[in-house]
Design a protein around this motif. Structure first.
Motif, short mmCIF file in Angstrom:
data_model
loop_
_atom_site.label_atom_id
_atom_site.label_comp_id
_atom_site.label_asym_id
_atom_site.label_seq_id
_atom_site.Cartn_x
_atom_site.Cartn_y
_atom_site.Cartn_z
N SER A 48 0.82 -1.20 0.00
CA SER A 48 0.00 0.00 0.00
C SER A 48 0.86 1.26 0.00
O SER A 48 0.61 2.21 -0.76
N TYR A 70 2.57 1.73 -3.35
CA TYR A 70 1.62 2.19 -4.36
C TYR A 70 1.33 3.68 -4.18
O TYR A 70 1.25 4.44 -5.15
N ARG A 71 1.21 4.10 -2.93
CA ARG A 71 0.95 5.52 -2.65
C ARG A 71 2.09 6.40 -3.16
O ARG A 71 1.85 7.41 -3.85
N SER A 120 -11.65 2.47 -5.72
CA SER A 120 -11.99 3.89 -5.58
C SER A 120 -13.21 4.28 -6.40
O SER A 120 -13.81 5.33 -6.16
N THR A 169 -9.91 9.96 -5.66
CA THR A 169 -9.84 10.34 -4.24
C THR A 169 -10.98 11.27 -3.83
O THR A 169 -11.01 11.72 -2.68
N PRO A 214 -6.56 -0.73 -6.28
CA PRO A 214 -7.00 0.57 -5.75
C PRO A 214 -7.85 1.37 -6.73
O PRO A 214 -8.77 2.08 -6.29
N VAL A 252 -8.79 2.41 0.43
CA VAL A 252 -8.65 2.33 -1.03
C VAL A 252 -7.30 1.75 -1.40
O VAL A 252 -7.22 0.82 -2.22
N PHE A 253 -6.24 2.25 -0.80
CA PHE A 253 -4.91 1.80 -1.17
C PHE A 253 -4.58 0.42 -0.62
O PHE A 253 -3.64 -0.23 -1.10
N PRO A 300 -5.96 6.04 -8.70
CA PRO A 300 -7.29 5.89 -8.10
C PRO A 300 -7.98 7.24 -7.92
O PRO A 300 -7.33 8.28 -7.89
#
Length: 548
Positions: A308, A311-312, A524, A503, A520, A514-515, A501
């Motif tokens: 996660s 990915y962020r 989302s 937000t 994701p 979501v993440f 995604p």
């Protein structure tokens, strides 16, 4: 409220299903985003015209001022290369290695600031980050302004631009973080979107000063714009200590009472039991780590700890870099060189177009910012990137026709300028409003300051391509440079579609869910059907996966 043991703000889930006979359902709705967020929005609609909301907007304005500095410098250096007196003083050129190196010193300074950005903002607070960064920008401005005493040598100019880039890296990271974390959740998106439109406030100030000063004789024609770079950092250092600190920063530094008091005053109309205050405090307690890596200046593990987190930070860096690589860099820093390829060689003409271009983009950025909550982040970024690709096709055709005509085809020259303005509109309406918003909100609190510093590294490293490659490319191969943008913008469109995604309509903490999802982007976009009772409480929610 429905039974609190069955439904709390802190543990709201997408597939929650609650029934409560004492609160009969009076309405069903289909929503996207956080269930708890939508419930608070129903129970306590937010009025932007209330006195407290206006005061909060004025506080957030200082964070927005942080975004003016990149815009000012972009138009400043690009505009000064259209000033022959400036070029003669430093023995410089509009394109080529001199322009590339002096422009790039700003980016190099930003890269070198990386180790200091996260620790400063995390340890001392968002206000300290804005203050320190603004003071460094002021020092860089003084150094550049005094180059007039050192005729013919551009070493001081390079040094001043390095310091400017160093300071801007700090203040431009702290400003958007402050706005995102302190703004009311109901209008976080649109306010932060408008925040980045202040890029054009700085750009227009610089462009206007450059155009006005062209009529002056001597070095004052370029020193006036240089000294004006002190305006917005000066406002920040004067007023930053009169605004509240980020409530999220207060909470994670074990100042819970101060955080709740700040939320109640600025988001809850003075009521600690406000739905918005309860929502945020409950989410802080669940999602914010009071002993996270943000307390250790050397610890960047939170950026890469799990899937996660990776990915962020990937979303953050990819969006930030791609927003610089759409071709806007060459039109920001080297617009005079681009105009030269279309036959516009007069300094006054180039300055007029530079100023008009900045104003034109500002209008479309303001227009686009109004739609970040109505349309969402994904549709806007996809529209702009796809549009930029098509505009570069037109730009390539127009400039190639002008070159093949022996620089005589006035229609092709006019078409080139039209394409420049169309590009500005398409880019500004969808990408500009998201540049201060999307990279910040995709990061968790623990990641945010260091993540933005890491993002600044990526952006400045990527920006070196803009600073070094494009002026040399324009000098060597002219209009063929634009073919690169056609291909690359198409690639960026595909990456945005597959990776980014949505937000919209979620609290910052709610994005954790979501993440954490396997996909994701899909998570989302899943809408939900909710049941609402007479008090505005959501008593049941169901995913509508088949409609995603």
């Amino acid at each position: 409220m429905a039974q609190q043991d069955e439904k709390t703000f802190a543990t709201t889930t997408l597939d929650r299903s609650v029934t409560n006979d004492s609160h009969p359902v009076v309405e069903t709705k289909t929503i996207k985003g956080s269930t708890a967020y939508n419930e608070a929005l129903i129970k306590e609609p937010v009025n932007l015209r209330s006195p407290m909301a206006v005061r909060l907007l004025l506080c957030l304005l200082l964070g927005c001022f942080a975004q003016t500095m990149n815009g000012f410098d972009g138009s400043l250096f690009g505009g000064l290369t259209a000033n022959q007196q400036f070029l003669d003083f430093f023995h410089g050129t509009k394109a080529g290695e001199w322009a590339a190196i002096n422009s790039a010193m700003y980016q190099i300074g930003g890269v070198c600031a990386l180790p200091f950005v996260g620790p400063l903002i995390d340890t001392w607070g968002r206000r300290w980050g804005m203050s320190v960064g603004a003071w460094i920008v002021i020092v860089g401005t003084i150094i550049n302004g005094l180059t007039v005493l050192n005729a013919g040598h551009d070493g001081q100019l390079k040094g001043g631009r390095f310091i400017l880039g160093f300071g801007v890296a700090i203040v431009s990271a702290a400003g958007p973080i402050y706005v995102v974390e302190t703004a009311h959740p109901a209008w976080r998106g649109i306010i932060t979107a408008y925040c980045n439109t202040f890029w054009f406030t700085g750009s227009i100030l610089a462009s206007g000063a450059i155009r006005g000063a062209l009529n002056l004789e001597g070095n004052i024609s370029w020193t006036i714009p240089v000294w004006l770079q002190m305006v917005f950092p000066g406002l920040i250092v004067l007023f930053v200590w009169f605004i509240p600190e980020s409530p999220r920063w207060l909470f994670v530094h074990n100042k819970r009472e101060a955080a709740v008091s700040t939320l109640a005053k600025w988001h809850g109309k003075g009521d600690v039991d406000s739905a918005w205050v309860r929502l945020q405090v409950a989410e802080y307690e669940e999602f914010l780590n009071t002993n996270g890596s943000d307390k250790r200046f050397w610890d960047y593990r939170a950026l890469f700890r799990d899937r996660s987190s990776r990915y962020r930070i990937a979303c953050n860096c990819v969006f930030s870099i791609f927003a610089q690589w759409a071709g806007n860099g060459v039109l920001t820093y080297f617009l005079p060189a681009v105009l030269t390829t279309a036959g516009y060689t007069s300094s006054v003409t180039q300055a007029n177009i530079n100023l008009g271009y900045a104003c034109f983009q500002y209008f479309f950025a303001l227009f686009g910012a109004n739609f970040v909550e109505r349309l969402g982040r994904r549709p806007m970024m996809l529209f702009s990137m796809g549009g930029c690709c098509l505009v570069w096709v037109g730009m390539t055709v127009a400039t190639s026709q002008f070159a093949q005509s022996g620089d005589e085809n006035s229609s092709a020259a006019q078409a080139t300028v039209a394409m420049i303005f169309i590009f500005g509109a398409v880019y500004s309406v969808g990408i500009t409003p998201l540049q201060a918003l999307y990279p910040v909100e995709v990061l968790s609190f623990e990641m945010r300051a260091k993540g933005m510093a890491f993002s600044n590294l990526a952006v400045n490293a990527g920006g070196l391509l803009n600073q070094f490659a494009w002026p040399i490319s324009l000098d060597k191969i002219g209009w063929h440079t634009y073919i690169v943008f056609v291909i690359w913008d198409a690639v960026q469109f595909v990456v945005f579609y597959l990776m980014m995604p949505e937000t919209r309509r979620r609290t910052l903490e709610d994005l954790d869910e979501v993440f954490a999802a396997r996909n994701p982007v899909k998570a989302s976009l899943i809408p939900k059907k909710v049941a609402v009772d007479s008090e505005g409480t959501i008593v049941a929610a169901e995913k509508l996966e088949s409609e995603a």
